[in-house]
Scaffold this motif. Structure first.
Motif, PDB file in Angstrom:
ATOM      1  N   LEU A  10       0.829  -1.208   0.000  1.00 18.65           N
ATOM      2  CA  LEU A  10       0.000   0.000   0.000  1.00 18.65           C
ATOM      3  C   LEU A  10       0.858   1.250   0.000  1.00 18.65           C
ATOM      4  N   GLN A  11       1.946   1.224   0.710  1.00 18.85           N
ATOM      5  CA  GLN A  11       2.811   2.397   0.788  1.00 18.85           C
ATOM      6  C   GLN A  11       3.456   2.691  -0.566  1.00 18.85           C
ATOM      7  N   ALA A  12       3.892   1.670  -1.272  1.00 13.87           N
ATOM      8  CA  ALA A  12       4.600   1.861  -2.537  1.00 13.87           C
ATOM      9  C   ALA A  12       3.677   2.362  -3.638  1.00 13.87           C
ATOM     10  N   HIS A  13       2.399   1.998  -3.601  1.00 12.25           N
ATOM     11  CA  HIS A  13       1.479   2.364  -4.674  1.00 12.25           C
ATOM     12  C   HIS A  13       0.439   3.385  -4.228  1.00 12.25           C
ATOM     13  N   ARG A  14       0.620   3.918  -3.075  1.00 14.52           N
ATOM     14  CA  ARG A  14      -0.326   4.877  -2.543  1.00 14.52           C
ATOM     15  C   ARG A  14      -0.224   6.181  -3.318  1.00 14.52           C
ATOM     16  N   GLU A  15      -1.341   6.644  -3.818  1.00 15.73           N
ATOM     17  CA  GLU A  15      -1.348   7.893  -4.570  1.00 15.73           C
ATOM     18  C   GLU A  15      -1.457   9.054  -3.597  1.00 15.73           C
ATOM     19  N   GLU A  16      -0.555   9.989  -3.721  1.00 11.41           N
ATOM     20  CA  GLU A  16      -0.576  11.175  -2.865  1.00 11.41           C
ATOM     21  C   GLU A  16      -0.906  12.384  -3.726  1.00 11.41           C
ATOM     22  N   ARG A  17      -1.730  13.245  -3.197  1.00 14.15           N
ATOM     23  CA  ARG A  17      -2.067  14.506  -3.853  1.00 14.15           C
ATOM     24  C   ARG A  17      -2.001  15.616  -2.820  1.00 14.15           C
ATOM     25  N   CYS A  18      -1.620  16.775  -3.272  1.00 17.57           N
ATOM     26  CA  CYS A  18      -1.603  17.939  -2.398  1.00 17.57           C
ATOM     27  C   CYS A  18      -3.045  18.264  -2.003  1.00 17.57           C
ATOM     28  N   GLY A  19      -3.253  18.521  -0.733  1.00 15.16           N
ATOM     29  CA  GLY A  19      -4.587  18.849  -0.243  1.00 15.16           C
ATOM     30  C   GLY A  19      -5.064  20.227  -0.662  1.00 15.16           C
ATOM     31  N   LEU A  20      -4.182  21.060  -1.196  1.00 13.05           N
ATOM     32  CA  LEU A  20      -4.588  22.397  -1.630  1.00 13.05           C
ATOM     33  C   LEU A  20      -4.777  22.481  -3.135  1.00 13.05           C
ATOM     34  N   CYS A  21      -3.739  22.148  -3.899  1.00  9.27           N
ATOM     35  CA  CYS A  21      -3.822  22.290  -5.361  1.00  9.27           C
ATOM     36  C   CYS A  21      -4.272  21.009  -6.057  1.00  9.27           C
ATOM     37  N   ARG A  22      -4.336  19.911  -5.307  1.00 12.02           N
ATOM     38  CA  ARG A  22      -4.711  18.588  -5.819  1.00 12.02           C
ATOM     39  C   ARG A  22      -3.708  18.038  -6.824  1.00 12.02           C
ATOM     40  N   GLY A  23      -2.524  18.635  -6.882  1.00  4.97           N
ATOM     41  CA  GLY A  23      -1.469  18.147  -7.758  1.00  4.97           C
ATOM     42  C   GLY A  23      -0.952  16.802  -7.269  1.00  4.97           C
ATOM     43  N   GLU A  24      -0.643  15.921  -8.207  1.00  2.00           N
ATOM     44  CA  GLU A  24      -0.156  14.588  -7.857  1.00  2.00           C
ATOM     45  C   GLU A  24       1.299  14.649  -7.411  1.00  2.00           C
ATOM     46  N   LEU A  25       1.606  13.893  -6.386  1.00  3.88           N
ATOM     47  CA  LEU A  25       2.976  13.782  -5.894  1.00  3.88           C
ATOM     48  C   LEU A  25       3.514  12.419  -6.302  1.00  3.88           C
ATOM     49  N   TYR A  26       4.724  12.408  -6.811  1.00  3.59           N
ATOM     50  CA  TYR A  26       5.343  11.189  -7.315  1.00  3.59           C
ATOM     51  C   TYR A  26       6.394  10.684  -6.332  1.00  3.59           C
ATOM     52  N   PRO A  27       6.769   9.406  -6.437  1.00  5.81           N
ATOM     53  CA  PRO A  27       7.805   8.871  -5.535  1.00  5.81           C
ATOM     54  C   PRO A  27       9.049   9.759  -5.567  1.00  5.81           C
ATOM     55  N   GLY A  28       9.533  10.101  -4.391  1.00  7.87           N
ATOM     56  CA  GLY A  28      10.706  10.959  -4.270  1.00  7.87           C
ATOM     57  C   GLY A  28      10.371  12.432  -4.119  1.00  7.87           C
ATOM     58  N   ASP A  29       9.123  12.827  -4.400  1.00  9.74           N
ATOM     59  CA  ASP A  29       8.733  14.232  -4.245  1.00  9.74           C
ATOM     60  C   ASP A  29       8.639  14.579  -2.762  1.00  9.74           C
ATOM     61  N   PRO A  30       9.184  15.710  -2.374  1.00  5.84           N
ATOM     62  CA  PRO A  30       9.032  16.141  -0.981  1.00  5.84           C
ATOM     63  C   PRO A  30       7.645  16.744  -0.764  1.00  5.84           C
ATOM     64  N   TYR A  31       7.120  16.583   0.436  1.00  6.52           N
ATOM     65  CA  TYR A  31       5.857  17.211   0.800  1.00  6.52           C
ATOM     66  C   TYR A  31       5.836  17.389   2.312  1.00  6.52           C
ATOM     67  N   PHE A  32       4.875  18.138   2.795  1.00  5.72           N
ATOM     68  CA  PHE A  32       4.703  18.377   4.220  1.00  5.72           C
ATOM     69  C   PHE A  32       3.399  17.732   4.655  1.00  5.72           C
ATOM     70  N   GLU A  33       3.411  17.088   5.798  1.00  8.31           N
ATOM     71  CA  GLU A  33       2.185  16.557   6.380  1.00  8.31           C
ATOM     72  C   GLU A  33       1.858  17.448   7.568  1.00  8.31           C
ATOM     73  N   LEU A  34       0.876  18.313   7.380  1.00  6.54           N
ATOM     74  CA  LEU A  34       0.541  19.334   8.363  1.00  6.54           C
ATOM     75  C   LEU A  34      -0.891  19.137   8.838  1.00  6.54           C
ATOM     76  N   GLU A  35      -1.025  18.799  10.103  1.00  2.59           N
ATOM     77  CA  GLU A  35      -2.330  18.552  10.710  1.00  2.59           C
ATOM     78  C   GLU A  35      -3.129  17.531   9.907  1.00  2.59           C
ATOM     79  N   GLY A  36      -2.445  16.472   9.485  1.00  2.00           N
ATOM     80  CA  GLY A  36      -3.101  15.404   8.738  1.00  2.00           C
ATOM     81  C   GLY A  36      -3.367  15.722   7.278  1.00  2.00           C
ATOM     82  N   ARG A  37      -2.855  16.816   6.807  1.00  2.00           N
ATOM     83  CA  ARG A  37      -3.078  17.254   5.425  1.00  2.00           C
ATOM     84  C   ARG A  37      -1.764  17.222   4.664  1.00  2.00           C
ATOM     85  N   VAL A  38      -1.776  16.679   3.461  1.00  2.00           N
ATOM     86  CA  VAL A  38      -0.591  16.647   2.603  1.00  2.00           C
ATOM     87  C   VAL A  38      -0.513  17.972   1.852  1.00  2.00           C
TER      88      VAL A  38
END
Length: 74
Positions: free
Chosen positions: A15-43
């Motif tokens: 699940l971790q390897a194939h989990r799709e992540e999207r920014c909670g604000l712009c809804r842009g897709e995040l790819y493996p290796g992309d940095p992001y912030f997890e702030l108050e449960g929001r990506v």
């Protein structure tokens, strides 16, 4: 690989390897290796960090008054 009762092999997805992540604000897709912030449960992606901070701190936002007396201290 996982082996079923009938002997056939099936791929077990991580699940971790194939989990799709999207920014909670712009809804842009995040790819493996992309940095992001997890702030108050929001990506939040790096590009939206400033927007997130402005929204988060909006209640503390102030404006400088044009009147000199607003700067005076007692």
């Amino acid at each position: 690989m996982k082996i079923r009762e009938d002997g056939a092999r099936t791929a077990e997805r991580s699940l971790q390897a194939h989990r799709e992540e999207r920014c909670g604000l712009c809804r842009g897709e995040l790819y493996p290796g992309d940095p992001y912030f997890e702030l108050e449960g929001r990506v939040v992606c790096e590009d939206c960090l400033g927007r997130y901070a402005r929204e988060y701190f909006a209640a503390q936002r102030r404006w400088v008054s044009r009147l000199k007396r607003d700067f005076d201290t007692v």
